[in-house]
Design an enzyme around this catalytic site. Structure first.
Site, PDB file in Angstrom:
ATOM      1  N   ASN A 225       0.663  -1.347   0.219  1.00  0.00           N
ATOM      2  CA  ASN A 225      -0.112  -0.005   0.258  1.00  0.00           C
ATOM      3  C   ASN A 225       0.628   1.180  -0.134  1.00  0.00           C
ATOM      4  OD1 ASN A 225       0.260   0.660   2.804  1.00  0.00           O
ATOM      5  ND2 ASN A 225      -0.408  -0.772   3.244  1.00  0.00           N
ATOM      6  N   LYS A 304       8.701 -17.335  -9.789  1.00  0.00           N
ATOM      7  CA  LYS A 304       7.717 -16.307 -10.177  1.00  0.00           C
ATOM      8  C   LYS A 304       6.572 -16.383 -10.972  1.00  0.00           C
ATOM      9  CE  LYS A 304       8.943 -12.297 -13.276  1.00  0.00           C
ATOM     10  NZ  LYS A 304       9.263 -12.417 -14.376  1.00  0.00           N
ATOM     11  N   ILE A 322      -3.828  -6.932  14.564  1.00  0.00           N
ATOM     12  CA  ILE A 322      -2.749  -6.497  15.737  1.00  0.00           C
ATOM     13  C   ILE A 322      -3.593  -5.593  16.520  1.00  0.00           C
ATOM     14  CG2 ILE A 322      -0.933  -6.020  15.628  1.00  0.00           C
ATOM     15  CD1 ILE A 322       0.476  -6.251  13.301  1.00  0.00           C
ATOM     16  N   LYS A 352     -14.983   1.943  15.347  1.00  0.00           N
ATOM     17  CA  LYS A 352     -13.845   1.207  15.308  1.00  0.00           C
ATOM     18  C   LYS A 352     -13.232   1.143  17.086  1.00  0.00           C
ATOM     19  CE  LYS A 352     -12.745   1.735  10.444  1.00  0.00           C
ATOM     20  NZ  LYS A 352     -11.423   1.839  10.006  1.00  0.00           N
TER      21      LYS A 352
HETATM   22  N1  CTP Z   1      -4.982  -2.551  12.478  1.00  0.00           N
HETATM   23  C1  CTP Z   1      -3.605  -3.776  12.512  1.00  0.00           C
HETATM   24  N2  CTP Z   1      -3.957  -4.652  11.655  1.00  0.00           N
HETATM   25  C2  CTP Z   1      -4.868  -5.590  10.954  1.00  0.00           C
HETATM   26  C3  CTP Z   1      -4.470  -3.804  10.633  1.00  0.00           C
HETATM   27  C4  CTP Z   1      -5.106  -2.889  11.151  1.00  0.00           C
HETATM   28  O1  CTP Z   1      -2.980  -3.211  13.508  1.00  0.00           O
HETATM   29  N3  CTP Z   1      -4.530  -6.535  10.164  1.00  0.00           N
HETATM   30  C5  CTP Z   1      -4.423  -1.304  12.793  1.00  0.00           C
HETATM   31  C6  CTP Z   1      -4.411   0.290  11.876  1.00  0.00           C
HETATM   32  O2  CTP Z   1      -2.496   0.263  12.492  1.00  0.00           O
HETATM   33  C7  CTP Z   1      -4.790   1.086  12.148  1.00  0.00           C
HETATM   34  C8  CTP Z   1      -5.580   0.288  12.475  1.00  0.00           C
HETATM   35  O3  CTP Z   1      -5.833  -0.990  12.873  1.00  0.00           O
HETATM   36  O4  CTP Z   1      -4.089   1.249  13.936  1.00  0.00           O
HETATM   37  C9  CTP Z   1      -6.992   0.498  11.178  1.00  0.00           C
HETATM   38  O5  CTP Z   1      -8.171  -0.447  11.708  1.00  0.00           O
HETATM   39  P1  CTP Z   1      -8.698  -0.826  10.286  1.00  0.00           P
HETATM   40  O6  CTP Z   1      -9.356  -1.419  11.065  1.00  0.00           O
HETATM   41  O7  CTP Z   1      -8.539  -1.912   9.745  1.00  0.00           O
HETATM   42  O8  CTP Z   1      -8.971   0.697   9.830  1.00  0.00           O
HETATM   43  P2  CTP Z   1      -8.953   0.751   8.440  1.00  0.00           P
HETATM   44  O9  CTP Z   1      -7.729   0.430   7.315  1.00  0.00           O
HETATM   45  O10 CTP Z   1      -9.741   1.916   8.821  1.00  0.00           O
HETATM   46  O11 CTP Z   1     -10.317  -0.489   8.374  1.00  0.00           O
HETATM   47  P3  CTP Z   1     -11.246  -0.670   6.993  1.00  0.00           P
HETATM   48  O12 CTP Z   1     -10.643  -1.010   6.073  1.00  0.00           O
HETATM   49  O13 CTP Z   1     -12.426  -1.904   7.826  1.00  0.00           O
HETATM   50  O14 CTP Z   1     -12.387   0.519   6.767  1.00  0.00           O
END
Ligand code: CTP
Length: 415
Positions: A225, A304, A322, A352
């Site tokens: 990303n 690959k 996490i 959230k």
């Molecule tokens: N996060 C994490 N582990 C993951 C995904 C996200 O620790 N596997 C943490 C990110 O570091 C951030 C927060 O969770 O602090 C974002 O949460 P998430 O629910 O994934 O946010 P969005 O991407 O905004 O969620 P969504 O895709 O559901 O909108």
């Protein structure tokens, strides 16, 4: 340069071309006041003579487990007890595999099993070997046991390839050791050299995630990303500035490690998960600023992927969350999350905050006209159970400073 006075370093050298850099590493460690003893694998002696290390360290060099002369001097168990820290540099793919398996088939691996000192690895290998799932699984296992992995660096390799796998430069290894020891020392409160500075977070142990993750599809491709890691790094630096002892678990970024912060490099969400859960027990504060991939390819392939059909369907599976895992621990640290939203920012962020059981959440709007990824500026709405604060658009470093201040306020006020 900060000293590491009186630290007793057991340096293990394994058989890769980077072994020649280990000679300079001994000098750099001794310049900082460390006592250094060197042990080598048999393969390492094909690259550099033990005599070189003997001359530079001022001590005999161990190369074999069954050497009566060496055992009559400082025997291997004595050496394992002597070490304040064990550093394997270079750590080849083979050494990493043997350490992950818990083997003790030569002197360096035996010492690792026989010591209670923290273990650091500075990997060095061909980029393909580094990327191989077997090596990555071995590293994840070692990280899960609390082993610190320093590097590797990206760049051109002795074999002519380009990519990750170069051993860090000796000065970078020494800097990384210094930063990590100051964090670890203050965690245990036993190391006077790591006395935390003044500030509202003096002595508070903070764990911060930052940057993107990379989820491998095959040995050369990954799903990633656009996160630059800037916000997380700036938060880590700002927390350190408030006196916290900060460990930063970082996905791949091009950013330098903030001063005084111990950095652990990871690539995948699974590695970040293992690195965080292995350390969070010693943290008072957890800030999840990483842009963790929610999904990973179900079955990354070892070779690959070749183009064949007009379509390629990749199955993805969920990665562990996490942040949610940390917040759900029986005795969680003060936990701060981020949320990136394109619409209804406050409403979705509050959902959230509750769903993940967080202490605070910092939400920002992302989209064409907004801040967020790859931008120097950002604006935030920060929410907690019974409050909120708005930070208008400003440079990320300033925003991180203000956010760290607010985290400190809420942390201090928390029960
Ligand atoms: N996060 C994490 N582990 C993951 C995904 C996200 O620790 N596997 C943490 C990110 O570091 C951030 C927060 O969770 O602090 C974002 O949460 P998430 O629910 O994934 O946010 P969005 O991407 O905004 O969620 P969504 O895709 O559901 O909108």
């Amino acid at each position: 340069m900060a000293p590491l006075p009186d630290v007793q370093v057991l340096l293990g050298v394994s058989g890769g071309i980077a072994a020649y850099k280990a000679a300079d590493l001994v000098r750099r460690l001794r310049e900082r006041g460390c006592a250094v003893r060197v042990v080598m694998t048999a393969a390492a002696t094909a690259f550099v003579s033990p005599l070189t290390f003997q001359a530079l360290s001022g001590h005999p060099v161990g190369t074999g487990l069954l050497d009566p002369a060496a055992e009559a001097g400082m025997g291997h168990i004595e050496l394992a007890r002597w070490a304040d820290l064990v550093l394997m540099a270079p750590a080849t793919a083979d050494l990493i595999a043997r350490l992950a398996a818990g083997l003790a088939d030569d002197l360096p691996t035996t010492l690792v099993l026989a010591t209670s000192a923290p273990l650091y690895l500075a990997p060095a290998m061909n980029q393909q070997m580094w990327r191989h799932p077997a090596t990555q699984e071995n590293l994840a296992r070692l990280r899960g046991r609390g082993v610190r992995i320093l590097g590797p660096a990206q760049g051109s390799q002795a074999c002519g390839d380009l990519g990750p796998g170069r051993m860090l430069e000796p000065t970078q290894i020494v800097e990384a050791l210094l930063a990590d020891r100051s964090a670890a020392g203050a965690e245990t409160g036993t190391d006077p050299r790591s006395a935390p500075g003044p500030g509202p977070l003096a002595g508070v142990r903070a764990l911060v995630t930052a940057g993107p993750t990379r989820e491998p599809l095959d040995p050369v491709r990954y799903l990633g990303n656009r996160s630059s890691g800037r916000m997380g790094y700036a938060v880590a630096a700002a927390l350190a500035g408030l006196g916290a002892v900060v460990t930063l678990v970082s996905g791949p970024t091009a950013l330098p490690t903030p001063a005084g912060v111990a950095r652990i490099d990871v690539e995948t969400a699974a590695e970040m998960h293992a690195a965080v859960l292995g350390r969070v027990g010693a943290a008072d504060l957890f800030v999840a600023a990483a842009a963790v991939a929610d999904y990973r390819p179900a079955a990354p392939v070892a070779q690959k992927i070749k183009k064949a059909d007009t379509q390629l369907i990749v199955h993805l599976v969920r990665n562990p969350d996490i942040l949610a895992a940390v917040a759900a621990l029986p005795d969680p640290p003060f936990t701060v999350g981020f949320a990136a939203e394109t619409e209804r920012v406050e409403e979705q962020a509050r959902t959230k905050l509750l769903a993940k059981g967080l202490c605070m959440i910092a939400a920002n709007q992302v989209g064409a006209e907004q801040g967020g990824f790859e931008r120097d500026e950002n604006a935030l709405i920060v929410l907690w159970a019974d409050g909120r604060r708005d930070f208008p658009m400003m440079p990320k470093t300033r925003l991180a400073g203000e956010l760290a201040q607010l985290i400190a306020e809420r942390y201090v006020a928390s029960p």
